[in-house]
Design a protein around this motif. Structure first.
Motif, mmCIF file in Angstrom:
data_model
loop_
_atom_site.group_PDB
_atom_site.id
_atom_site.type_symbol
_atom_site.label_atom_id
_atom_site.label_comp_id
_atom_site.label_asym_id
_atom_site.label_seq_id
_atom_site.Cartn_x
_atom_site.Cartn_y
_atom_site.Cartn_z
ATOM 1 N N GLN A 4 -53.691 -44.070 -95.150
ATOM 2 C CA GLN A 4 -52.307 -43.834 -95.248
ATOM 3 C C GLN A 4 -51.460 -44.692 -95.464
ATOM 4 N N ASN A 5 -50.364 -44.437 -96.162
ATOM 5 C CA ASN A 5 -49.374 -45.419 -96.450
ATOM 6 C C ASN A 5 -48.028 -44.460 -95.528
ATOM 7 N N VAL A 14 -37.523 -43.981 -92.247
ATOM 8 C CA VAL A 14 -38.237 -43.865 -90.949
ATOM 9 C C VAL A 14 -39.511 -43.036 -91.204
ATOM 10 N N PRO A 15 -40.453 -43.618 -91.218
ATOM 11 C CA PRO A 15 -41.717 -43.017 -91.583
ATOM 12 C C PRO A 15 -42.177 -41.847 -90.469
ATOM 13 N N ASN A 16 -42.087 -41.916 -89.548
ATOM 14 C CA ASN A 16 -42.354 -40.771 -88.301
ATOM 15 C C ASN A 16 -41.974 -41.416 -87.046
ATOM 16 N N PHE A 17 -40.985 -40.489 -86.588
ATOM 17 C CA PHE A 17 -40.662 -40.791 -85.069
ATOM 18 C C PHE A 17 -40.357 -39.499 -84.346
ATOM 19 N N GLN A 47 -46.021 -41.605 -97.220
ATOM 20 C CA GLN A 47 -46.619 -40.365 -96.725
ATOM 21 C C GLN A 47 -47.867 -39.963 -97.537
ATOM 22 N N TYR A 48 -48.338 -41.064 -98.193
ATOM 23 C CA TYR A 48 -49.795 -40.720 -98.759
ATOM 24 C C TYR A 48 -50.746 -40.689 -97.800
#
Length: 914
Positions: free
Chosen positions: A53-54, A682-685, A58-59
């Protein structure tokens, strides 16, 4: 310099010729990850789960090892990835993998006995990329959740909404980093440098795209031609999908918009096929010159197919096929309804006028593309690609059934025109990649030939454009056929501006159509060599490119490319600087008309040709400099930015023939483009992801115009801002997945644009020769006043005043009731255009602009409505311009006229996924 270029070419050609002996071609922009999973004793581990994953793009993909412990991820976009391998009875193995070459990344992974973990931690180091070339990575997982403004040019919308430095324009047009549409796409290694707005060409359907990398920084040596913004697209593949996977979708929404789409991916270890087909029918295909939509219907059909096949471990083939067709009406304004024109006696002193109907102009575009590729792997560290492509755009523009209905009372369109234009790109390209140790080397060659064919038929539809006679006030009169008649009726004498050469083509006086046929073949050869060297915390991007351009003009150029990056690991900071020299080539659309039209006595006055301007457009050159920084803060936030400075000699812009879709390139002396671009993510919070992109890029151009047909600005020789210059824009995207296994998601956009330049609006200015108000400043009862004319003294009609939101002393213009011809400066206002205060306007420092606007879009969807395992139903609701903001893209733009942003549009989509 010529000797240097020749030496570079000889070296690269010799290198590629020797390397090409073993084999042929493959795609650029994507690589492969392969590996074998074993335990500590060396025994293979089957059925281990491997995921990559990146977090920023979001890959995400996952697979399992086979009976021999092997796994494979084909078609992986260039980027760093976080890899996790887990198996029952073993502790998870976590490592980072960087894919930056077509050469496969081969790994050997050893698992240790231990307890399996249920979560894997992403660190700050996973959010940054040690690359001095500033860019943005976007994956389909993100693309699927973004509310898009334009269904008929969705690829343009994706780039505009996700990448900094992009100015949004009407009809799917976007301008990258201060240049007019100087953007190029690299689709699975195939270069596409022609304009991709939906009034020029049909785009690759966005549903066929797996990922995009948008390069804002100095372009690497493998990219040339149009490089202000380089979009590297990797398409979807069926390889490895041993179970047929796909979807069927349908939607309906505002303006009677309806879509249907289908995609299917299927394959095995050695082969794969992905096919996609979709169709659109809508009542608002193009952005019209009125907020109320009429005469703007259109439809589009796409089919895309990608085939992958591996003959052996060393040899594979890949073919892209795409066909798209669009048909659409050219939108009308109120001025295009119930046109009054000559119906009889047009060549007599007393012509008869009547209703000749409403304007009914239409366009059709057919786009065909096929691109076969072949890849040969050489050992463990090298591979060779060789392939070709043919891409053809056929553009038809149809006038109204009655050509006299093409005349606009606003004098925006004076001629009736039809066009059939074809643009065919045929090319071959090869590249050799070698990746070992600190070096990642790539050498390549591209030969492309562009066949341009232009066929135009036009006739004068304005009864006063070429009048033989004038009245007592010097105003041109309709009727009459020869200056010798100018002593009868209302005529007071002959018209000094009368051109006998236009008389046979004056449709109002019984003339016929003039035919222009233009054709040329543009030949381009590029050779390049580049190396990315990674040593310690340093990264060096070194490259050299040589371009040979042979079209209507000829140019040769050597172009060094350089980038240096440094990773400050203790603080998770990456610093970078880069430089590029590029050859700037003319736009191909209507290139022959612009280059040769002014040599025609008939076309010269219609094209507004300027005396002393050389006809043939000459390639230019650019020096550009970039300085960038990327900073991660913990595992939840990363921000990057760059400063840009570009200087171009022979800078290209666009102009237009009347108010028609006949756009053509022009050439200014030079341009200076400074600015900045910022991307934060913000990738994921806690199930929330977000990004913000923002930029401020100037587009300062300097006259005189040096080539091409006529333009209407910049003739003073002083610096000015072209009409896609924008002080600031930003997009904020928020995406939230509700907690739970079967829950909906929400996506939200806020797009702010400070406004493109609107140089044709009236204003009050000083005697400064660079004031945009010289043609409109006047007095009324001895007080400063504004004349209701454009910047060149042409009177504005009621609808144009209404389109700009003009008001005088509180009285608003309507489509059919104009304001007084002169308005006091302190009483003149506009709700849609920002007009400089009196005596402050300046075409360079303070031009008139479209008023700032904020547009809000949202989507809410559920990807598994009925909680199925194998078959899933999805539902998505999308709202564009939720606040129904009444705003313009542009006003009387030299390039594209006047267009409004989309009114509120609501769409519902249902899908079946398997």
């Amino acid at each position: 310099m010529r000797t240097y270029v020749r030496c570079c070419f000889v070296f690269l050609l010799a290198f590629l010729t020797q390397a090409a002996v073993p084999c042929l071609f493959a795609q650029a922009g994507a690589g492969t990850i392969t590996g074998t999973v074993t335990d500590a004793s060396g025994a293979v581990v089957p059925n281990a789960k491997v995921s990559i994953q990146n977090p920023v793009s979001q890959y995400s993909r996952s697979t399992t090892t086979d009976g021999s412990g092997q796994y494979r991820f084909p078609n992986v976009p260039f980027a760093p990835y976080h890899m996790v391998i887990s198996a029952s009875g073993f502790a998870p193995l976590v490592q980072d993998v960087n894919v930056n070459s077509n050469v496969a990344v081969a790994l050997k992974n050893t698992l240790s006995v231990g307890a399996a973990a249920t979560t894997v931690t992403v660190t700050a180091e996973d959010l940054i990329e040690n690359d001095p070339t500033f860019h943005t990575d976007i994956d389909k997982a993100l693309i699927d959740k973004i509310p898009l403004e334009s269904q008929s040019s969705s690829l343009s919308s994706i780039v505009t909404l996700t990448s900094p430095g992009v100015s949004a324009d009407s009809n799917g047009l976007f301008h990258g980093l201060g240049d007019h549409a100087s953007n190029s796409f690299s689709v699975d290694g195939q270069p596409i440098t022609d304009q991709q707005s939906k009034v020029f060409s049909n785009q690759l359907p966005s549903n066929a795209v797996q990922s995009l990398t948008v390069i804002d920084g100095a372009p690497p040596a493998e990219y040339g031609d149009k490089t202000s913004l380089v979009i590297v697209a990797t398409t979807r593949s069926g390889q490895g999908l041993t179970t047929p996977t796909g979807s069927v979708t349908a939607s309906y929404g505002s303006f009677g918009s309806e879509t249907i789409g289908f995609d299917l991916g299927y394959g095995g270890k050695k082969w794969g096929n992905f096919i996609e087909a979709d169709g659109l029918n809508t009542g608002r295909f193009l952005d019209p010159p009125e907020f109320v939509v009429f005469h703007s219907k259109g439809n589009e059909e796409n089919i895309f197919d990608r085939v992958d096949y591996s003959f052996s471990k060393a040899d594979s083939v890949h073919v892209d096929f795409n066909y798209s067709r669009s048909w659409f009406q050219n939108p009308n304004g109120y001025d295009n309804l119930n046109i009054s024109n000559v119906i009889s006696g047009g060549d007599t002193p007393n012509p008869v006028f009547g209703n000749v109907g409403s304007t009914d102009q239409r366009s059709k575009i057919g786009t065909f593309n096929i691109a076969p590729t072949y890849t040969h792997i050489i050992g463990n560290n090298a591979l060779l690609n060789f392939g070709g492509y043919v891409r053809r755009d056929g553009y038809n523009y149809y006038p109204s059934g009655n050509p006299l209905a093409d005349f606009s009372a606003a004098n925006l369109q004076t001629s009736s025109i039809s066009q059939y234009r074809t643009l065919t790109n045929a090319g071959l390209h090869t590249d050799y990649s070698y990746n070992k140790g600190i070096h990642n080397i790539k050498a390549g060659a591209v030969y492309e030939q562009t066949f341009l064919r232009e066929n135009d038929n036009l006739g004068v539809a304005d009864p006063t454009l070429n009048s033989p006679c004038v009245d007592a006030n010097g105003n041109p009169l309709p009727g009459y056929s020869d200056p010798s008649q100018c002593i009868t009726g209302a005529a007071a004498g002959p018209n000094s501006s009368y051109l006998p050469v236009l008389a046979p083509y004056d449709l109002t006086r019984g003339g016929s159509l003039f035919n222009f046929n233009g054709h040329t073949d543009v030949k381009e050869l590029a050779l390049y060599l580049e190396d990315q060297i990674k040593t310690g915390n340093w990264v060096f991007n070194l490259g050299i490119r040589g371009d040979l351009y042979n079209g209507l003009a000829t140019q040769r150029q050597a172009e060094p490319r350089l980038g240096v990056g440094y990773n400050v690991k203790p603080t998770n900071t990456v610093l970078g600087v880069s430089y590029a020299r590029t050859l700037e080539t003319p736009f191909n659309e209507n290139l022959v008309l612009s280059s040769e039209g002014c040599a025609s006595d008939v076309l010269s006055p219609l094209l507004a040709c300027s005396p002393g301007v050389r006809g043939i457009l000459q390639p230019g050159f650019r020096n550009e400099f970039h300085a960038s920084i990327e900073q991660a803060f913990g595992k939840n936030f990363v921000i990057g930015g760059e400063y840009i400075w570009k200087y171009t000699h022979n800078a290209f812009d666009f102009s237009i023939l009347g108010n028609t879709p006949i756009f053509f390139p022009i050439d200014w002396h030079n341009s200076k483009i400074p600015g900045y671009a910022i991307h934060a993510s913000v990738p994921n919070f806690h199930n929330l992801s977000a990004y913000v992109v923002m930029s401020s890029v100037a587009a300062r151009f300097f006259g005189p115009q040096v080539a091409g047909a006529g333009a209407t600005v910049g003739q003073t020789g002083l610096p000015f801002r072209i009409d896609h210059d924008e002080k600031f824009n930003q997009t904020t995207h928020l995406q939230y997945q509700l907690p739970g296994r079967y829950t909906p998601w929400i996506g939200w956009n806020w797009r702010y644009d400070s406004g493109l330049v609107a140089g044709n609006a009236p204003c009050y200015g000083t005697s400064d020769p660079n004031s945009p108000c010289l043609g409109t400043s006047t007095t009324l009862n001895g007080q400063p006043a504004i004349a209701m004319v454009d910047a060149f003294g042409v009177p504005l009609n009621a609808d144009e005043e209404f389109q700009a939101g003009f008001a005088c002393n509180g009285q608003k213009a309507t489509p059919f009731v104009a304001l007084p011809s002169v308005c006091l400066a302190n009483q003149f206002t506009s709700s849609l255009i920002s007009i400089p205060a009196p005596n402050t306007g300046d075409n360079d420092k303070n031009p008139q602009r479209i008023a700032p606007r904020s547009l809000f879009d949202a989507s809410v969807g559920d990807d598994n409505l009925f909680h199925g395992d194998k078959y899933k139903w999805s539902l998505r609701l999308t709202g564009v311009n939720l606040a129904n903001k009444y705003a313009l893209y542009n006003f009387l733009s030299t390039f594209s006229g006047t267009h409004y942003v989309t009114p509120r549009a609501l769409t519902a989509q249902v899908g079946f996924n398997f």
